[in-house]
Design a protein around this motif. Structure first.
Motif, mmCIF file in Angstrom:
data_model
loop_
_atom_site.group_PDB
_atom_site.id
_atom_site.type_symbol
_atom_site.label_atom_id
_atom_site.label_comp_id
_atom_site.label_asym_id
_atom_site.label_seq_id
_atom_site.Cartn_x
_atom_site.Cartn_y
_atom_site.Cartn_z
ATOM 1 N N ARG A 89 0.817 -1.222 0.000
ATOM 2 C CA ARG A 89 0.000 0.000 0.000
ATOM 3 C C ARG A 89 0.850 1.271 0.000
ATOM 4 N N MET A 90 1.772 1.320 -0.922
ATOM 5 C CA MET A 90 2.645 2.485 -1.062
ATOM 6 C C MET A 90 2.056 3.449 -2.088
ATOM 7 N N PRO A 91 1.932 4.701 -1.726
ATOM 8 C CA PRO A 91 1.488 5.683 -2.715
ATOM 9 C C PRO A 91 2.622 5.952 -3.695
ATOM 10 N N LEU A 92 2.307 5.983 -4.964
ATOM 11 C CA LEU A 92 3.339 6.257 -5.957
ATOM 12 C C LEU A 92 2.752 6.985 -7.157
ATOM 13 N N PRO A 93 2.930 8.306 -7.219
ATOM 14 C CA PRO A 93 2.541 9.015 -8.434
ATOM 15 C C PRO A 93 3.486 8.633 -9.571
ATOM 16 N N MET A 94 2.907 8.230 -10.695
ATOM 17 C CA MET A 94 3.692 7.862 -11.866
ATOM 18 C C MET A 94 3.342 8.825 -12.992
ATOM 19 N N LEU A 95 4.236 9.750 -13.295
ATOM 20 C CA LEU A 95 4.049 10.658 -14.426
ATOM 21 C C LEU A 95 4.619 9.942 -15.640
ATOM 22 N N ILE A 96 3.746 9.620 -16.588
ATOM 23 C CA ILE A 96 4.113 8.716 -17.677
ATOM 24 C C ILE A 96 3.886 9.381 -19.029
ATOM 25 N N SER A 97 4.935 9.459 -19.831
ATOM 26 C CA SER A 97 4.728 9.918 -21.211
ATOM 27 C C SER A 97 4.043 8.780 -21.962
ATOM 28 N N TYR A 98 2.924 9.121 -22.595
ATOM 29 C CA TYR A 98 2.092 8.134 -23.273
ATOM 30 C C TYR A 98 2.420 8.161 -24.755
ATOM 31 N N ARG A 99 3.392 7.329 -25.126
ATOM 32 C CA ARG A 99 3.861 7.256 -26.502
ATOM 33 C C ARG A 99 3.032 6.253 -27.288
ATOM 34 N N GLY A 100 2.956 6.458 -28.612
ATOM 35 C CA GLY A 100 2.333 5.482 -29.493
ATOM 36 C C GLY A 100 0.967 5.840 -30.022
ATOM 37 N N GLU A 101 0.543 7.077 -29.830
ATOM 38 C CA GLU A 101 -0.760 7.480 -30.356
ATOM 39 C C GLU A 101 -0.610 8.054 -31.762
ATOM 40 N N LEU A 102 -1.657 8.704 -32.255
ATOM 41 C CA LEU A 102 -1.638 9.259 -33.605
ATOM 42 C C LEU A 102 -0.415 10.133 -33.841
ATOM 43 N N ARG A 103 0.160 10.020 -35.006
ATOM 44 C CA ARG A 103 1.348 10.755 -35.459
ATOM 45 C C ARG A 103 2.636 10.321 -34.754
ATOM 46 N N GLU A 104 2.612 9.220 -34.016
ATOM 47 C CA GLU A 104 3.834 8.695 -33.389
ATOM 48 C C GLU A 104 4.832 8.355 -34.483
ATOM 49 N N PRO A 105 6.053 8.895 -34.424
ATOM 50 C CA PRO A 105 7.024 8.629 -35.483
ATOM 51 C C PRO A 105 7.784 7.303 -35.338
ATOM 52 N N THR A 146 -3.338 10.289 -4.251
ATOM 53 C CA THR A 146 -2.479 9.103 -4.144
ATOM 54 C C THR A 146 -1.908 8.939 -2.742
ATOM 55 N N PHE A 147 -1.576 10.046 -2.078
ATOM 56 C CA PHE A 147 -1.035 9.932 -0.721
ATOM 57 C C PHE A 147 -2.134 9.735 0.313
ATOM 58 N N MET A 148 -3.332 10.213 0.041
ATOM 59 C CA MET A 148 -4.455 10.002 0.944
ATOM 60 C C MET A 148 -4.861 8.539 0.977
ATOM 61 N N CYS A 149 -4.908 7.893 -0.194
ATOM 62 C CA CYS A 149 -5.408 6.519 -0.253
ATOM 63 C C CYS A 149 -4.313 5.460 -0.357
ATOM 64 N N ASN A 150 -3.054 5.880 -0.323
ATOM 65 C CA ASN A 150 -1.927 4.933 -0.389
ATOM 66 C C ASN A 150 -2.026 3.992 -1.589
ATOM 67 N N LYS A 151 -2.139 4.588 -2.766
ATOM 68 C CA LYS A 151 -2.224 3.822 -4.017
ATOM 69 C C LYS A 151 -1.284 4.422 -5.055
ATOM 70 N N PRO A 152 -0.796 3.584 -5.942
ATOM 71 C CA PRO A 152 -0.115 4.147 -7.107
ATOM 72 C C PRO A 152 -1.161 4.781 -8.020
#
Length: 168
Positions: A89-105, A146-152
């Protein structure tokens, strides 16, 4: 608004003092801001699952961690997310670049984009998708959550959010 500074300010405002990152061209600006900020201890990682292990250690050591990574490595993190981050039950914010959508080179990026949201949903990880820079206004509330509920929590940031692939 400088999006990289806003993200960094929200991390600091939520007492996130440990951030690990895995390189990504789209994330380069925010990684540079984090690296330069005195209130954040920044450790680059070789792999995303390694970074999650570092975040777990930081959490157990009394720090609030976050990881900044690319979605193409979500598959590598599944075991670490399930057996370490979620189990304890570790809180973990994951800022993720979302690659692979339209116009992905880069063609190989598309395959993981097809699976990213489904994998996060299967793991019951709350997921937010930022399409426009205005969406960053939600980051503060997401971090508090995320820190309130202890979730990623996954914050997917697509190419449009970062300014496109250079063709927009």
């Amino acid at each position: 608004m400088n999006i990289d500074k806003k993200i960094t300010e929200d991390l600091v405002a939520n007492d996130i003092s440990f951030v690990t990152t895995v390189p990504c061209k789209q994330l380069a600006g925010v990684i540079a801001e984090i690296d330069a900020h005195d209130a954040i201890f920044h450790i680059p990682s070789n792999k995303e699952d390694e970074g999650m292990g570092l975040c777990a250690g930081a959490w157990m050591g009394g720090k609030r961690p976050a990881i900044i990574m690319q979605n193409t490595a979500i598959g590598v993190t599944i075991n670490t997310l399930a057996t370490l981050i979620q189990y304890y039950r570790m809180p973990l914010p994951m800022l993720i670049s979302y690659r692979g959508e339209l116009r992905e080179p880069i063609a190989c990026q598309v395959e993981m984009a097809v699976h990213t949201k489904a994998l996060l949903a299967q793991m019951h990880i709350p997921t937010y998708h930022f399409h426009h820079q205005e969406d960053v206004a939600e980051l503060d509330a997401i971090l508090k959550y995320t820190f309130m509920c202890n979730k990623p929590v996954a914050i997917l940031t697509d190419a449009n959010f970062w300014g496109g692939y250079g063709d927009q």
